[in-house]
Each structure stands twice: as C-alpha cells, then as structure tokens.
Design a protein around this motif. Structure first.
Motif, PDB file in Angstrom:
ATOM      1  N   ASP A   1     -28.204  -0.840 -22.387  1.00 55.99           N
ATOM      2  CA  ASP A   1     -27.454  -0.765 -23.646  1.00 55.99           C
ATOM      3  C   ASP A   1     -28.178  -1.569 -24.714  1.00 55.99           C
ATOM      4  O   ASP A   1     -28.345  -2.787 -24.604  1.00 55.99           O
ATOM      5  N   ARG A   2     -28.608  -0.898 -25.761  1.00 58.44           N
ATOM      6  CA  ARG A   2     -29.346  -1.558 -26.830  1.00 58.44           C
ATOM      7  C   ARG A   2     -28.451  -2.364 -27.759  1.00 58.44           C
ATOM      8  O   ARG A   2     -28.943  -3.074 -28.637  1.00 58.44           O
ATOM      9  N   PHE A   3     -27.144  -2.241 -27.604  1.00 59.52           N
ATOM     10  CA  PHE A   3     -26.224  -2.901 -28.528  1.00 59.52           C
ATOM     11  C   PHE A   3     -25.500  -4.099 -27.903  1.00 59.52           C
ATOM     12  O   PHE A   3     -24.568  -4.634 -28.507  1.00 59.52           O
ATOM     13  N   THR A   4     -25.944  -4.515 -26.719  1.00 60.17           N
ATOM     14  CA  THR A   4     -25.334  -5.684 -26.090  1.00 60.17           C
ATOM     15  C   THR A   4     -25.484  -6.903 -27.001  1.00 60.17           C
ATOM     16  O   THR A   4     -26.581  -7.203 -27.496  1.00 60.17           O
ATOM     17  N   ASP A   5     -24.384  -7.614 -27.253  1.00 64.25           N
ATOM     18  CA  ASP A   5     -24.347  -8.814 -28.097  1.00 64.25           C
ATOM     19  C   ASP A   5     -24.598  -8.532 -29.582  1.00 64.25           C
ATOM     20  O   ASP A   5     -24.801  -9.464 -30.361  1.00 64.25           O
ATOM     21  N   ILE A   6     -24.585  -7.268 -29.991  1.00 57.91           N
ATOM     22  CA  ILE A   6     -24.744  -6.910 -31.404  1.00 57.91           C
ATOM     23  C   ILE A   6     -23.404  -6.418 -31.927  1.00 57.91           C
ATOM     24  O   ILE A   6     -22.769  -5.538 -31.334  1.00 57.91           O
ATOM     25  N   LYS A   7     -22.963  -6.964 -33.041  1.00 61.33           N
ATOM     26  CA  LYS A   7     -21.686  -6.575 -33.623  1.00 61.33           C
ATOM     27  C   LYS A   7     -21.831  -5.233 -34.335  1.00 61.33           C
ATOM     28  O   LYS A   7     -22.683  -5.080 -35.217  1.00 61.33           O
ATOM     29  N   THR A   8     -21.014  -4.280 -33.954  1.00 63.42           N
ATOM     30  CA  THR A   8     -21.041  -2.950 -34.573  1.00 63.42           C
ATOM     31  C   THR A   8     -19.624  -2.454 -34.782  1.00 63.42           C
ATOM     32  O   THR A   8     -18.666  -2.976 -34.199  1.00 63.42           O
TER      33      THR A   8
END
Length: 573
Positions: free
Chosen positions: A506-513
């Motif tokens: 998952d490229r969005f781990t720990d990234i707020k979206t």
C-alpha cells in the motif's frame, strides 16, 4: 479578388469484398482505402483491411468480426451470406477492437451462438460487451468439429501481438487463420499475395512495429504451426498468403531469430489448466515487456527437458509458477530449471491459487543457494484472482524488468553529451503526486513532467514512463487526481513516494488522504488538487503522454506556491 473556399472534408472510402477462398469458406474483407494512420505505430501508405471469415460445415463458425466503422456495411454483407440467428460459433482470435469491434452487434442477432476463445480473451470480452453470452475456452490442441470434414484445431499464440491470441487451423482446407500474425496494412482488390514485390515493405514494417518486440513468441508460434500442413494463411489484415507462403514465414523466422540473439529475455513458466497460473503469468509477463525486456511464456505441458535447458541457460530472468503436487512432467521441468539456473539470473516465484501447489519456500531456498537474485518476494495467492492480485503481479514484473535493465539504463545515461545533458536539466518543472484508484486497486507516483494543454475544455498533459506501476490505471476514460505539492512543504511526501514499494504494498500507508469525487485519493497535505479524466494517450518512446480533461479542483492555501524541481542533468529524474 481573393476568394476563400471551404476545404472539403476528406471522405474515407469504405467497401466490403466477399470471396470464396476454400471449400465452404468465405472471407469478408472490410477495405479501409484511405486510412493513413493505425494506432500509434503506423503511418499508413496503402490503407488497411480487416478480414473476417465464415466456415460452413454441418455447423457454421464465424472467425472474427470487423472494425466498428464498418458496422452497417459488415452487418448488411454477412446477413446476405448466412442466417445469423442460426450461427453456431463465433471464434475470437483476439479481442483487439479492430477485430472484435462488432461482436456486441452480432451477439443479439445470434442468440444461440457459442463464443470460442482463449481463457483470457473470454475474460476481456466479458468486460467489453456488457451482455451475457455462451462461451467455450480453448487452448493449444483443442479441436472443434463443424462437420463435413471441417475439424478446427486451435493453437495458442500469446503476444502476437495481443495477450489472448489464438490461431485456428481448418484440417479440411489446410487454412490457418492467424489474425494479426503474418498480416500487413495493405488495401487493394487482390485477395491473395499475387505481387510480393508490392507487399514486401508493408509486410516488414508491420512485423517491425507489432511482432519484433515479441520475437520469441513469434518463434514459439512458428514452431507450433510447423507441425501443421498449412497451404494458406488467412490473416486479419491485408491479403491472404498463399502463393509465396514459405517466403513470408521464413522472413518471420529469420527476423525473429536475429532479434532474439541480442534481446534480454525472461522465461515465465506456468500451467494453464491449474488455478490462476495463466492469469498471474500473463500479468507478470505484460509488465516485464513494459520495461523493454523480452518474455518467453512456457507452459509446463508444452515443453521437454531439453528445450527447458536451452531456454533457462539463455534467459536473464526466471519466473516460476508452482505446479500442482504430483505432476510428473512439471517436476521434471522444475528439476531441469534448477540444474540450468545460474547466479547471474534474477528469479521470482508465485503460487497459482490451485490450493494444491508444490510448496514455494523450499524451491525459493534452492534458488538462493545457487545464488540467483530474488527480483520480487513470492506472490502468495490466498484468494481468487482479484484485481489486487493482478496489480501485485504487474508490479512484480516491473521490478524484475527494471532489475534486468539497470545496467543498460546507466550506460545510456552516461552516453549523452554532457553539455546537452546539462542543458536539458535546465528545463524546470513543478512537483506533483498523481494518485489513482480503479476498484480496489490504487497507486501513486511523483511527477514533474506536467503542463496545461488546453483551455476549452481545461486540460493537462502528464508524461508517464511506460514501466511505472500506475501506468495501467491511466488508460483512456480512467480518472485520477493531480496533487500539487507546496513550496517548503513537499519533502516528506516526495521522500515517501520516491521509495521503492514491494509488489502489492500500500503506497498510502501513514499518508493522510480523503476520497475525491472521482474515487481517487486526494493528499491532505497537497497545496491544490485537480480531478482529471484521461482522454487520449500519445506514444513517446519510453513515456506515454497522457492528455486529460480537468473536471474540478481546489486550492488549500491561496497564498501558497508550487514546489519547483530544478535538475542538474536532463536524462534522468
């Protein structure tokens, strides 16, 4: 006095020709006389044709249809030749729209028809026609008896030039129906190859554009058809090959052998009758090809130990789909692979989802003992072949291909004139993150080659390298978000999305979206975002230029400025 005249629009001539080419066999040739371009590859000089075939035994089979532009002409013509309501079989050589474009029109007129195609072709077709249909999946060696001697034998020919290609051989007439293979973009009234000197240039151009990148697949297909007593090759484009048949096939053989001598390639081993082996293998193979590396798809049941030894010794990469336990031939092939593998190769393994696979980790340990580099961690299928599994396989193939091409890429970087390299580096660009989601699959990439492209409607273009994982989510009609990074607040996002991610990670781990209206992720820390829809793609060698319209957007900080990227050199990011 200057008189301005309106320039008349060019009217493209479309005609249809029908010819009886063998016993109870008719070709419907859709002639596109004035077409001057075909896809990205071809600047056409002599138009093109789309060939479709009818075989009438005790039962009737239609092989391929035609391009959508011929809808009225084609349907009128075929209705005069056969009663579509009693059509028994529709054989799909492959699902590229120029051959399958009218299937959706044929199906309602042929309510009892059974669609025949490769496993992957049927899956592609289901997503194309959006209507239920009866089907039968076929592979090499399968037959279909139409009666009156017309027994059809199918030959799997993947990647020529579509992943789902099959050939069809009619034993009664000794006619081999090959769709794109051995074809050419050439339009005239001659049904056959009567004037080879006129055809040679178009024949070779067609090979160079479509078949050359898959030269190993070409050689594999030729090997299979050499066992057949072929008298005519009925192609999907251009004239049928009959008078100089051996010359055309020999040209393919010679060109492909020359190409494969210098081509880096990966051997992908799979079992088409077990689990999701073929689906995973093809996803990996298509991704490898995006990196410029050749692929040889090898089915366990189609090869012996001698051939295996040769293929493995020459390959730079190996991908192994685990066969079922107790399959004697596959075990012999695995043993041969292990005996022929060497430490300079890269390897990747995958389970097939057949639930009785040979254990993957003992084989992995043996490759590690030999010294092979693991290009990607084992792909473990614990569920059905979902889009998520397909995306994981695609990313694994890209990783393997990039590993194999790393040295050549460094050489190319060093060959550019330093002054030109530095000059190109002075072309500055902003910093952006492209995010996209299609169903359950999502991805992202850092981008700097972005610019406005139109104002009516508002549109942007983005350059996307062909070997980027997100590329498959940026097809025509797909939607994505263009996130603009902010000056003095971009380093964290830039570092995160520049990391190498494992296949499926998952490229969005720990990234707020948060979710955009088009379903793609919007980065909460972005300066601004635009929701876009892909309208067209232009081939630019190692990149796709993706033109998209902007549907809506928002700026988080009206006083913020876009982060700008200044490079020292221009031939790499």
């Amino acid at each position: 006095m200057l008189v301005l005249r309106e320039i008349p629009k060019i009217s493209h001539r479309l005609t249809v020709q029908t010819v009886n080419i063998a016993d109870h066999t008719t070709v419907i040739r859709s002639l596109d006389w004035d077409r001057d371009r075909f896809d990205i590859e071809f600047d056409l000089k002599n138009g093109t044709t789309y060939n479709s075939f009818i075989i009438q035994g005790e039962k009737t089979a239609l092989i391929d249809t035609s391009h959508g532009k011929f809808e009225a002409l084609y349907l009128e013509t075929i209705s005069k030749l056969i009663d579509l309501s009693s059509l028994d079989y529709l054989i799909v050589s492959h699902t590229e729209p120029d051959h399958s474009g009218l299937i959706k029109n044929i199906l309602p007129l042929a309510p009892n028809v059974t669609v025949i195609g490769a496993k992957i072709a049927i899956k592609f077709l289901e997503s194309m026609v959006h209507q239920p249909f009866n089907y039968q999946m076929v592979k090499s060696g399968d037959t279909l008896d139409l009666g009156n001697g017309h027994e059809l034998e199918f030959v799997s020919a993947p990647n020529l030039h579509w992943p789902d290609t099959i050939f069809t051989f009619d034993r009664a007439t000794k006619t081999l129906f090959t769709c794109d293979a051995f074809g050419m973009h050439y339009c005239d009234d001659h049904t056959y190859d009567e004037e080879p000197a006129l055809l040679q240039e178009d024949f070779q151009t067609y090979y160079d554009c479509l078949m050359k990148p898959n030269a190993r697949s070409v050689l594999g297909a030729i090997k299979k058809i050499n066992t057949l007593d072929v008298k005519t090759i009925a192609t999907g484009h251009g004239p049928l090959l009959k008078h100089f048949l051996s010359d055309w096939v020999n040209s393919y053989q010679e060109w492909s052998e020359a190409q494969t001598k210098t081509q880096t390639y990966t051997a992908v081993f799979y079992n088409s009758d077990y689990g999701y082996s073929e689906d995973i293998a093809r996803s990996i193979a298509l991704a490898i090809e995006k990196t410029g590396v050749g692929v040889e798809l090898v089915e366990y049941g189609d090869i012996d130990t001698g051939e295996t030894r040769h293929i493995v010794s020459e390959a730079k990469g190996l991908v192994i789909g685990m066969p079922p336990q107790g399959e004697i031939n596959a075990h012999a092939i695995l043993s041969t692979i292990l005996a022929s593998a060497h430490e300079k190769q890269a390897v990747g393994l995958f389970e097939t989802g057949g639930w009785q696979d040979e254990p993957i980790y003992p084989l992995r340990n043996k490759f590690q003992e030999i010294g092979l580099t693991e290009a990607f961690p084992p792909i473990l299928v614990k569920e059905a072949f979902t889009p998520t599994v397909a995306k994981c396989a695609e990313e694994a193939g890209i990783d393997l291909g990039q590993w194999l091409t790393r040295k050549n890429n460094v050489k190319q970087i060093k060959t550019l004139d330093q002054n030109l390299d530095k000059a190109l580096g002075r072309i500055s660009g902003g910093l952006y993150i492209i995010t996209a989601q299609k169903g359950e699959v999502k991805s992202a990439m850092l981008a700097s080659w972005v610019m406005e492209a139109s104002s009516e409607p508002w549109g942007v273009v983005v350059a996307v390298a062909k070997d980027r994982a997100i590329e498959s989510l940026l097809q025509v009609n797909d939607r994505f978000v263009l996130n603009v990074l902010e000056e003095n607040n971009y380093q964290g996002l830039m570092r995160h999305f520049l990391k190498r991610f494992a296949p499926g990670q998952d490229r969005f781990t720990d990234i707020k979206t948060y979710e955009g209206k088009n379903g793609s992720p919007i980065l909460a820390e972005a300066l601004a975002y635009m929701e876009c829809q892909v309208i067209s793609r232009q081939d630019c060698h190692d990149h796709w230029i993706v033109y998209s319209t902007v549907e809506q957007g928002r700026v988080a900080n009206p006083d913020g400025k876009t982060a700008v990227h200044h490079r020292k050199v221009g031939n790499h990011y």
